[in-house]
Design a protein around this motif. Structure first.
Motif, PDB file in Angstrom:
ATOM      1  N   ASP A  18      36.985  36.770  40.148  1.00  0.00           N
ATOM      2  CA  ASP A  18      37.265  37.879  40.876  1.00  0.00           C
ATOM      3  C   ASP A  18      37.459  39.343  40.147  1.00  0.00           C
ATOM      4  OD1 ASP A  18      39.967  38.108  40.045  1.00  0.00           O
ATOM      5  OD2 ASP A  18      40.485  37.692  42.274  1.00  0.00           O
ATOM      6  N   ALA A  19      37.877  40.337  40.597  1.00  0.00           N
ATOM      7  CA  ALA A  19      38.132  41.835  39.955  1.00  0.00           C
ATOM      8  C   ALA A  19      39.086  41.614  38.885  1.00  0.00           C
ATOM      9  CB  ALA A  19      38.201  42.926  40.824  1.00  0.00           C
ATOM     10  N   ASP A  20      40.110  40.671  39.242  1.00  0.00           N
ATOM     11  CA  ASP A  20      41.255  40.295  38.253  1.00  0.00           C
ATOM     12  C   ASP A  20      40.916  39.273  37.371  1.00  0.00           C
ATOM     13  OD1 ASP A  20      42.817  42.449  39.654  1.00  0.00           O
ATOM     14  OD2 ASP A  20      43.135  41.007  41.097  1.00  0.00           O
ATOM     15  N   GLY A  21      39.772  38.563  37.228  1.00  0.00           N
ATOM     16  CA  GLY A  21      39.547  37.798  36.484  1.00  0.00           C
ATOM     17  C   GLY A  21      40.006  36.193  36.677  1.00  0.00           C
ATOM     18  N   LYS A  22      40.379  36.033  38.015  1.00  0.00           N
ATOM     19  CA  LYS A  22      41.086  34.858  38.671  1.00  0.00           C
ATOM     20  C   LYS A  22      39.885  34.241  39.236  1.00  0.00           C
ATOM     21  CE  LYS A  22      45.715  36.316  39.630  1.00  0.00           C
ATOM     22  NZ  LYS A  22      45.566  37.594  39.751  1.00  0.00           N
ATOM     23  N   PRO A  23      39.497  32.821  38.955  1.00  0.00           N
ATOM     24  CA  PRO A  23      38.558  32.033  39.686  1.00  0.00           C
ATOM     25  C   PRO A  23      38.410  31.963  41.098  1.00  0.00           C
ATOM     26  CG  PRO A  23      40.182  30.595  38.706  1.00  0.00           C
ATOM     27  CD  PRO A  23      40.431  32.001  38.424  1.00  0.00           C
ATOM     28  N   VAL A  24      37.547  32.298  41.873  1.00  0.00           N
ATOM     29  CA  VAL A  24      37.456  32.296  43.394  1.00  0.00           C
ATOM     30  C   VAL A  24      36.337  31.136  43.716  1.00  0.00           C
ATOM     31  CG1 VAL A  24      36.744  33.489  45.187  1.00  0.00           C
ATOM     32  CG2 VAL A  24      38.094  34.651  43.659  1.00  0.00           C
ATOM     33  N   SER A  25      36.529  30.058  44.415  1.00  0.00           N
ATOM     34  CA  SER A  25      35.650  29.072  44.840  1.00  0.00           C
ATOM     35  C   SER A  25      35.279  29.167  46.188  1.00  0.00           C
ATOM     36  CB  SER A  25      36.086  27.842  44.470  1.00  0.00           C
ATOM     37  OG  SER A  25      36.355  27.519  43.195  1.00  0.00           O
ATOM     38  N   LEU A  26      34.028  28.738  46.583  1.00  0.00           N
ATOM     39  CA  LEU A  26      33.535  28.566  47.833  1.00  0.00           C
ATOM     40  C   LEU A  26      34.474  27.623  48.534  1.00  0.00           C
ATOM     41  CD1 LEU A  26      31.613  29.474  50.304  1.00  0.00           C
ATOM     42  CD2 LEU A  26      30.267  27.620  49.480  1.00  0.00           C
ATOM     43  N   ALA A  27      35.065  26.449  47.830  1.00  0.00           N
ATOM     44  CA  ALA A  27      35.604  25.531  48.250  1.00  0.00           C
ATOM     45  C   ALA A  27      37.255  25.914  48.667  1.00  0.00           C
ATOM     46  CB  ALA A  27      36.008  24.239  47.061  1.00  0.00           C
ATOM     47  N   ASP A  28      37.731  27.040  48.127  1.00  0.00           N
ATOM     48  CA  ASP A  28      39.017  27.666  48.512  1.00  0.00           C
ATOM     49  C   ASP A  28      38.909  28.030  49.979  1.00  0.00           C
ATOM     50  OD1 ASP A  28      39.544  27.522  45.594  1.00  0.00           O
ATOM     51  OD2 ASP A  28      39.199  29.780  45.470  1.00  0.00           O
ATOM     52  N   HIS A  29      37.978  28.053  50.697  1.00  0.00           N
ATOM     53  CA  HIS A  29      37.561  28.489  51.776  1.00  0.00           C
ATOM     54  C   HIS A  29      37.002  27.366  52.956  1.00  0.00           C
ATOM     55  CE1 HIS A  29      38.151  32.910  50.620  1.00  0.00           C
ATOM     56  NE2 HIS A  29      37.629  32.273  49.507  1.00  0.00           N
ATOM     57  N   ASP A  74      28.136  42.211  38.399  1.00  0.00           N
ATOM     58  CA  ASP A  74      28.970  42.664  37.464  1.00  0.00           C
ATOM     59  C   ASP A  74      30.047  41.898  36.874  1.00  0.00           C
ATOM     60  OD1 ASP A  74      27.790  45.490  38.184  1.00  0.00           O
ATOM     61  OD2 ASP A  74      28.530  44.841  40.134  1.00  0.00           O
ATOM     62  N   LYS A  75      30.688  42.354  35.709  1.00  0.00           N
ATOM     63  CA  LYS A  75      31.742  41.850  35.139  1.00  0.00           C
ATOM     64  C   LYS A  75      32.918  42.048  35.838  1.00  0.00           C
ATOM     65  CE  LYS A  75      30.027  41.181  30.437  1.00  0.00           C
ATOM     66  NZ  LYS A  75      28.751  40.923  30.891  1.00  0.00           N
ATOM     67  N   PRO A  76      34.059  41.496  35.866  1.00  0.00           N
ATOM     68  CA  PRO A  76      35.402  41.580  36.379  1.00  0.00           C
ATOM     69  C   PRO A  76      36.209  43.037  36.200  1.00  0.00           C
ATOM     70  CG  PRO A  76      35.395  39.547  35.643  1.00  0.00           C
ATOM     71  CD  PRO A  76      34.150  39.884  35.116  1.00  0.00           C
ATOM     72  N   GLU A  77      35.837  43.580  34.974  1.00  0.00           N
ATOM     73  CA  GLU A  77      36.348  45.010  34.780  1.00  0.00           C
ATOM     74  C   GLU A  77      35.679  46.000  35.675  1.00  0.00           C
ATOM     75  OE1 GLU A  77      36.527  41.885  31.963  1.00  0.00           O
ATOM     76  OE2 GLU A  77      34.679  43.070  32.198  1.00  0.00           O
ATOM     77  N   LYS A  78      34.622  45.846  35.839  1.00  0.00           N
ATOM     78  CA  LYS A  78      33.547  46.958  36.782  1.00  0.00           C
ATOM     79  C   LYS A  78      34.050  46.434  37.999  1.00  0.00           C
ATOM     80  CE  LYS A  78      29.141  48.760  37.435  1.00  0.00           C
ATOM     81  NZ  LYS A  78      27.676  48.682  37.437  1.00  0.00           N
ATOM     82  N   LEU A  79      34.202  45.278  38.591  1.00  0.00           N
ATOM     83  CA  LEU A  79      34.424  45.000  39.992  1.00  0.00           C
ATOM     84  C   LEU A  79      35.923  45.906  40.180  1.00  0.00           C
ATOM     85  CD1 LEU A  79      33.335  41.427  40.419  1.00  0.00           C
ATOM     86  CD2 LEU A  79      32.177  43.517  41.089  1.00  0.00           C
ATOM     87  N   ALA A  80      36.882  45.424  39.144  1.00  0.00           N
ATOM     88  CA  ALA A  80      38.177  46.212  39.337  1.00  0.00           C
ATOM     89  C   ALA A  80      38.115  47.533  39.780  1.00  0.00           C
ATOM     90  CB  ALA A  80      39.053  45.844  38.160  1.00  0.00           C
ATOM     91  N   LYS A  81      37.216  48.349  38.871  1.00  0.00           N
ATOM     92  CA  LYS A  81      37.035  49.646  38.926  1.00  0.00           C
ATOM     93  C   LYS A  81      36.586  50.133  40.435  1.00  0.00           C
ATOM     94  CE  LYS A  81      36.270  51.012  34.237  1.00  0.00           C
ATOM     95  NZ  LYS A  81      35.153  51.079  33.228  1.00  0.00           N
ATOM     96  N   GLU A  86      37.071  52.736  45.584  1.00  0.00           N
ATOM     97  CA  GLU A  86      36.708  52.686  46.749  1.00  0.00           C
ATOM     98  C   GLU A  86      37.897  52.047  47.661  1.00  0.00           C
ATOM     99  OE1 GLU A  86      34.267  54.569  47.625  1.00  0.00           O
ATOM    100  OE2 GLU A  86      33.485  54.741  45.585  1.00  0.00           O
ATOM    101  N   ASN A  87      39.073  51.942  47.101  1.00  0.00           N
ATOM    102  CA  ASN A  87      40.063  51.250  47.858  1.00  0.00           C
ATOM    103  C   ASN A  87      39.449  49.919  48.683  1.00  0.00           C
ATOM    104  OD1 ASN A  87      42.789  50.989  48.704  1.00  0.00           O
ATOM    105  ND2 ASN A  87      42.683  52.491  50.045  1.00  0.00           N
ATOM    106  N   LEU A  88      38.841  49.007  47.882  1.00  0.00           N
ATOM    107  CA  LEU A  88      38.302  47.867  48.775  1.00  0.00           C
ATOM    108  C   LEU A  88      39.173  46.832  49.161  1.00  0.00           C
ATOM    109  CD1 LEU A  88      34.767  47.850  46.829  1.00  0.00           C
ATOM    110  CD2 LEU A  88      35.219  48.988  49.145  1.00  0.00           C
ATOM    111  N   LYS A  89      38.986  46.090  49.994  1.00  0.00           N
ATOM    112  CA  LYS A  89      39.905  45.128  50.629  1.00  0.00           C
ATOM    113  C   LYS A  89      39.156  43.584  50.460  1.00  0.00           C
ATOM    114  CE  LYS A  89      43.316  47.622  51.769  1.00  0.00           C
ATOM    115  NZ  LYS A  89      43.431  48.472  50.693  1.00  0.00           N
TER     116      LYS A  89
END
Length: 155
Positions: A18-29, A74-81, A86-89
């Protein structure tokens, strides 16, 4: 190019940063419905509009049992920006090697200004709580897509 997903198909599993470099899995959901949307690039006008629309409607979608994950190359750094600017949630994950984009048939040939190019095909896949595809929308428009999705899902 991968065949487009159809309702009833098993959604391809993935784990992406994710934007913080933490892994997000579909299985998490597992056990919740997930709206997985694919967009070409963070910090571009259409993708910003779409991400803001998802953010603006996130409470409504979450209350209806949907989690939202946006996937781009995109790479996580760009996602974080992108998230900060844009104050995305919504959860944004990066797929720089495009393996997940390809698994979901969201990367390949598309028309852009009348030319055939290879790139991200703006798409949205609704994954049911059982991990199966409920809906797969390809070549969606950035503007108005979230409103249409809410109507189609009867949220």
């Amino acid at each position: 190019m991968t065949e487009r997903l159809q309702p009833g198909d098993t959604a391809p599993a993935f784990t992406l940063p994710d934007a913080d470099g933490k892994p997000v899995s579909l299985a998490d959901h597992a056990g919740r419905k997930v709206i997985v949307y694919f967009y070409p690039a963070a910090l571009t006008p259409g993708c910003t509009k779409q991400a803001c629309d998802f953010t603006d409607n996130l409470d409504l979608l979450t209350a209806a049992g949907y989690d939202v994950i946006g996937v781009s190359p995109d790479k996580p750094e760009k996602l974080a920006k992108f998230r900060e600017k844009e104050n995305l949630k919504v959860t944004l994950v990066g797929d720089p090697d495009k393996k997940v984009l390809e698994a979901y048939a969201a990367f390949g040939e598309k028309k852009l200004y009348g030319k055939t190019v290879t790139g991200v095909i703006r798409s949205t896949v609704i994954v049911g709580a059982d991990g199966k595809v409920e809906h797969a929308f390809y070549n969606v428009k950035a503007t108005g897509h979230v409103a249409k999705l809410i109507k189609d899902l009867k949220v």
